[in-house]
Motif scaffolding. Sequence first.
Motif, PDB file in Angstrom:
ATOM      1  N   GLY A  43       0.858  -1.185   0.000  1.00 47.75           N
ATOM      2  CA  GLY A  43       0.000   0.000   0.000  1.00 47.75           C
ATOM      3  C   GLY A  43       0.894   1.234   0.000  1.00 47.75           C
ATOM      4  N   SER A  44       0.328   2.378  -0.410  1.00 46.97           N
ATOM      5  CA  SER A  44       1.172   3.579  -0.346  1.00 46.97           C
ATOM      6  C   SER A  44       1.356   4.025   1.097  1.00 46.97           C
ATOM      7  CB  SER A  44       0.642   4.703  -1.235  1.00 46.97           C
ATOM      8  OG  SER A  44      -0.715   4.932  -1.029  1.00 46.97           O
ATOM      9  N   ASP A  45       0.508   3.543   2.006  1.00 47.08           N
ATOM     10  CA  ASP A  45       0.712   3.798   3.442  1.00 47.08           C
ATOM     11  C   ASP A  45       2.126   3.397   3.864  1.00 47.08           C
ATOM     12  OD1 ASP A  45      -1.767   4.799   4.118  1.00 47.08           O
ATOM     13  OD2 ASP A  45      -2.595   2.870   4.731  1.00 47.08           O
ATOM     14  N   LEU A  63       4.750   3.082   1.976  1.00 46.68           N
ATOM     15  CA  LEU A  63       5.755   3.948   1.343  1.00 46.68           C
ATOM     16  C   LEU A  63       5.866   5.282   2.085  1.00 46.68           C
ATOM     17  CD1 LEU A  63       5.004   3.038  -2.362  1.00 46.68           C
ATOM     18  CD2 LEU A  63       7.098   2.519  -1.103  1.00 46.68           C
ATOM     19  N   ILE A  64       4.730   5.798   2.562  1.00 52.01           N
ATOM     20  CA  ILE A  64       4.752   7.054   3.335  1.00 52.01           C
ATOM     21  C   ILE A  64       5.624   6.858   4.583  1.00 52.01           C
ATOM     22  CG2 ILE A  64       3.327   8.665   4.693  1.00 52.01           C
ATOM     23  CD1 ILE A  64       1.040   8.039   2.620  1.00 52.01           C
ATOM     24  N   GLN A  65       5.455   5.704   5.227  1.00 56.83           N
ATOM     25  CA  GLN A  65       6.265   5.425   6.429  1.00 56.83           C
ATOM     26  C   GLN A  65       7.733   5.240   6.092  1.00 56.83           C
ATOM     27  OE1 GLN A  65       5.122   2.433   9.238  1.00 56.83           O
ATOM     28  NE2 GLN A  65       3.153   3.401   9.606  1.00 56.83           N
ATOM     29  N   MET A  89      -2.374  10.146   7.433  1.00 57.12           N
ATOM     30  CA  MET A  89      -1.196   9.309   7.645  1.00 57.12           C
ATOM     31  C   MET A  89       0.116  10.073   7.498  1.00 57.12           C
ATOM     32  SD  MET A  89      -2.302   6.551   8.777  1.00 57.12           S
ATOM     33  CE  MET A  89      -0.771   5.623   8.874  1.00 57.12           C
ATOM     34  N   TYR A  90       0.078  11.270   6.917  1.00 55.79           N
ATOM     35  CA  TYR A  90       1.330  12.047   6.854  1.00 55.79           C
ATOM     36  C   TYR A  90       1.758  12.412   8.282  1.00 55.79           C
ATOM     37  CZ  TYR A  90      -0.278  12.800   1.996  1.00 55.79           C
ATOM     38  OH  TYR A  90      -0.739  12.634   0.719  1.00 55.79           O
ATOM     39  N   ARG A  91       0.829  13.043   8.985  1.00 51.93           N
ATOM     40  CA  ARG A  91       1.129  13.475  10.360  1.00 51.93           C
ATOM     41  C   ARG A  91       1.491  12.272  11.241  1.00 51.93           C
ATOM     42  NH1 ARG A  91      -0.628  17.983  13.619  1.00 51.93           N
ATOM     43  NH2 ARG A  91      -1.942  18.776  11.947  1.00 51.93           N
ATOM     44  N   VAL A 101       4.492  14.136  -4.270  1.00 50.54           N
ATOM     45  CA  VAL A 101       3.178  14.459  -4.824  1.00 50.54           C
ATOM     46  C   VAL A 101       2.394  13.157  -4.819  1.00 50.54           C
ATOM     47  CG1 VAL A 101       1.936  15.272  -6.861  1.00 50.54           C
ATOM     48  CG2 VAL A 101       4.023  16.432  -6.145  1.00 50.54           C
ATOM     49  N   ASP A 102       1.432  13.084  -3.911  1.00 51.35           N
ATOM     50  CA  ASP A 102       0.698  11.835  -3.665  1.00 51.35           C
ATOM     51  C   ASP A 102      -0.539  11.810  -4.570  1.00 51.35           C
ATOM     52  OD1 ASP A 102      -0.855   9.778  -2.702  1.00 51.35           O
ATOM     53  OD2 ASP A 102      -0.625  10.317  -0.585  1.00 51.35           O
ATOM     54  N   GLU A 103      -0.461  10.975  -5.595  1.00 54.19           N
ATOM     55  CA  GLU A 103      -1.531  10.912  -6.595  1.00 54.19           C
ATOM     56  C   GLU A 103      -2.415   9.686  -6.394  1.00 54.19           C
ATOM     57  OE1 GLU A 103       0.541  13.540 -10.126  1.00 54.19           O
ATOM     58  OE2 GLU A 103       0.260  11.403 -10.506  1.00 54.19           O
ATOM     59  N   ALA A 104      -2.843   9.461  -5.158  1.00 59.57           N
ATOM     60  CA  ALA A 104      -3.699   8.299  -4.871  1.00 59.57           C
ATOM     61  C   ALA A 104      -4.961   8.324  -5.744  1.00 59.57           C
ATOM     62  CB  ALA A 104      -4.077   8.295  -3.390  1.00 59.57           C
ATOM     63  N   TYR A 105      -5.440   9.534  -6.087  1.00 58.19           N
ATOM     64  CA  TYR A 105      -6.719   9.665  -6.823  1.00 58.19           C
ATOM     65  C   TYR A 105      -6.503  10.032  -8.288  1.00 58.19           C
ATOM     66  CZ  TYR A 105      -8.228   9.365  -2.085  1.00 58.19           C
ATOM     67  OH  TYR A 105      -8.408   8.903  -0.806  1.00 58.19           O
ATOM     68  N   TYR A 106      -5.316   9.697  -8.837  1.00 53.57           N
ATOM     69  CA  TYR A 106      -4.961  10.112 -10.200  1.00 53.57           C
ATOM     70  C   TYR A 106      -6.022   9.708 -11.231  1.00 53.57           C
ATOM     71  CZ  TYR A 106      -3.807   5.301 -11.406  1.00 53.57           C
ATOM     72  OH  TYR A 106      -3.903   3.959 -11.654  1.00 53.57           O
ATOM     73  N   ARG A 114       1.790   6.676  -5.810  1.00 52.95           N
ATOM     74  CA  ARG A 114       0.476   6.223  -6.295  1.00 52.95           C
ATOM     75  C   ARG A 114       0.084   4.919  -5.622  1.00 52.95           C
ATOM     76  NH1 ARG A 114      -0.326   7.132 -12.695  1.00 52.95           N
ATOM     77  NH2 ARG A 114      -0.400   9.400 -12.696  1.00 52.95           N
ATOM     78  N   THR A 115      -1.159   4.540  -5.836  1.00 53.11           N
ATOM     79  CA  THR A 115      -1.674   3.304  -5.263  1.00 53.11           C
ATOM     80  C   THR A 115      -2.673   2.694  -6.241  1.00 53.11           C
ATOM     81  OG1 THR A 115      -2.963   2.371  -3.441  1.00 53.11           O
ATOM     82  CG2 THR A 115      -3.467   4.644  -4.006  1.00 53.11           C
ATOM     83  N   VAL A 116      -2.861   1.388  -6.159  1.00 50.53           N
ATOM     84  CA  VAL A 116      -3.922   0.771  -6.974  1.00 50.53           C
ATOM     85  C   VAL A 116      -5.219   0.653  -6.154  1.00 50.53           C
ATOM     86  CG1 VAL A 116      -2.257  -0.507  -8.401  1.00 50.53           C
ATOM     87  CG2 VAL A 116      -3.260  -1.620  -6.389  1.00 50.53           C
TER      88      VAL A 116
HETATM   89  N1  PMP Z   1      -2.624   8.774  -0.026  1.00 53.35           N
HETATM   90  C1  PMP Z   1      -3.831   9.334   0.041  1.00 53.35           C
HETATM   91  C2  PMP Z   1      -3.991  10.782  -0.310  1.00 53.35           C
HETATM   92  C3  PMP Z   1      -4.930   8.579   0.471  1.00 53.35           C
HETATM   93  O1  PMP Z   1      -6.144   9.161   0.569  1.00 53.35           O
HETATM   94  C4  PMP Z   1      -4.752   7.204   0.795  1.00 53.35           C
HETATM   95  C5  PMP Z   1      -5.882   6.314   1.227  1.00 53.35           C
HETATM   96  N2  PMP Z   1      -6.877   6.842   1.942  1.00 53.35           N
HETATM   97  C6  PMP Z   1      -3.471   6.680   0.714  1.00 53.35           C
HETATM   98  C7  PMP Z   1      -2.424   7.488   0.288  1.00 53.35           C
HETATM   99  C8  PMP Z   1      -3.165   5.262   1.127  1.00 53.35           C
HETATM  100  O2  PMP Z   1      -3.568   4.333   0.206  1.00 53.35           O
HETATM  101  P1  PMP Z   1      -3.124   2.828   0.241  1.00 53.35           P
HETATM  102  O3  PMP Z   1      -2.314   2.583   1.479  1.00 53.35           O
HETATM  103  O4  PMP Z   1      -4.381   2.046   0.212  1.00 53.35           O
HETATM  104  O5  PMP Z   1      -2.275   2.614  -0.975  1.00 53.35           O
END
Ligand code: PMP
Length: 378
Positions: A110-112, A114-116, A138-140, A209-214, A235-237
């Motif tokens: 998940g991109s979660d 990757l953020i960590q 999840m950024y904070r 640049v978090d494109e989760a909603y691209y 990005r994320t699927v």
């Molecule tokens: N980035 C953003 C902006 C999100 O809204 C989300 C999910 N709510 C994520 C990342 C995380 O997505 P995932 O871990 O499912 O890839």
Amino acid sequence: MSRDSSPVRATSRRPPARSPLQVAERVARVVRPEIREVSSYAVPKADGMIKLDAMENPYPLPASVRERLGAALARVAVNRYPDGGADAVRDALRRRLEIPAECGVLLGNGSDELIQIIASALAGEGATMLAPDPSFVMYRRSALIAGMHFVGVALKRDFSLDLPAMLEAIEREQPALIFIAYPNNPTGNLWPSRDVEAILSAATGLVVVDEAYYAFADASFLSAVGREPNLLVLRTVSKVGMAGMRLGYAVAVPEWIAELDKVRPPYNVNALTQAAALALLEDASWIAEQSAAIRAERTRLESALRRLTGTTVFPSQTNFVLVRVADASALFEALRARRILVKNLHGWHPLLAQCLRITVGTPEENDALLAACADLCR
Ligand code: PMP
């Protein structure tokens, strides 16, 4: 009764009694206070409900894709560790997204994750993470977990980006890391690309640049990755029909990816996810079709919500709609009583007062939501 089963012996074999107080003291002594202070990320149960709370794609896989997935999963050697680098999946993503060969790709659970990973790698002594506020929670939280200082820059009342305030904060804080959700969650809007470019020019650290909603937005920074040395596109699927698979990806110049890869756990993308991703991404037409259907439903949902009494609907480039109502908590509870689950954002941030976030569902789910809202918002 045999000697072994005598109550006295059974008792004497038990581990020594621990008082809850002793455990609590030990926990308090060694677990960081900032971790003890927060609660776990709560995911509400939604069994049997119309689930419009988590930005999932509401459509199931097409039958042919499901068959391909089943066959691919049956072939997985689960007795073996997965390919640590997930090379085949990275190649498939490169081909599908036309990622230039000179860019690096990093995969996450998940991109979660990757953020960590990014926060952990950049959390040096006194390092700061900066992001517009409100944005993805999840950024904070990742800053807190990594031990990074977090600075949020308030959005304007209409949720637009306060660019002068962002640039001033960048100058003052010299952040190692900036997160820009593009479009933003939970507000749904897309910042002007020239604002993001100004942030990229001003920043001396990494800009994600978090494109989760691209898939639901009209713009992307993916093609800028090679040109911008401090840009990472995330990005994320998850939002395009594969949230359960847990796969996110980061694209940046190789120098960033090489360092982040050292923080990544060796087998973070499991063998089932890798096989599933290859099967599902083999043909992407189903993803495009479902995303187009969600965009069309979003337009319908936005205009129908706008027609209800006392609502303010904010423009969205995502698969959800942010709406301000007279009493968000009352409407949230009334919808829940009708087995419809949305997200109540009231209390999250002063700017989000009386706001609900509603994920776009199937036409039938949206009809049910709209009928309930029309009944409740009279
Ligand atoms: N980035 C953003 C902006 C999100 O809204 C989300 C999910 N709510 C994520 C990342 C995380 O997505 P995932 O871990 O499912 O890839």
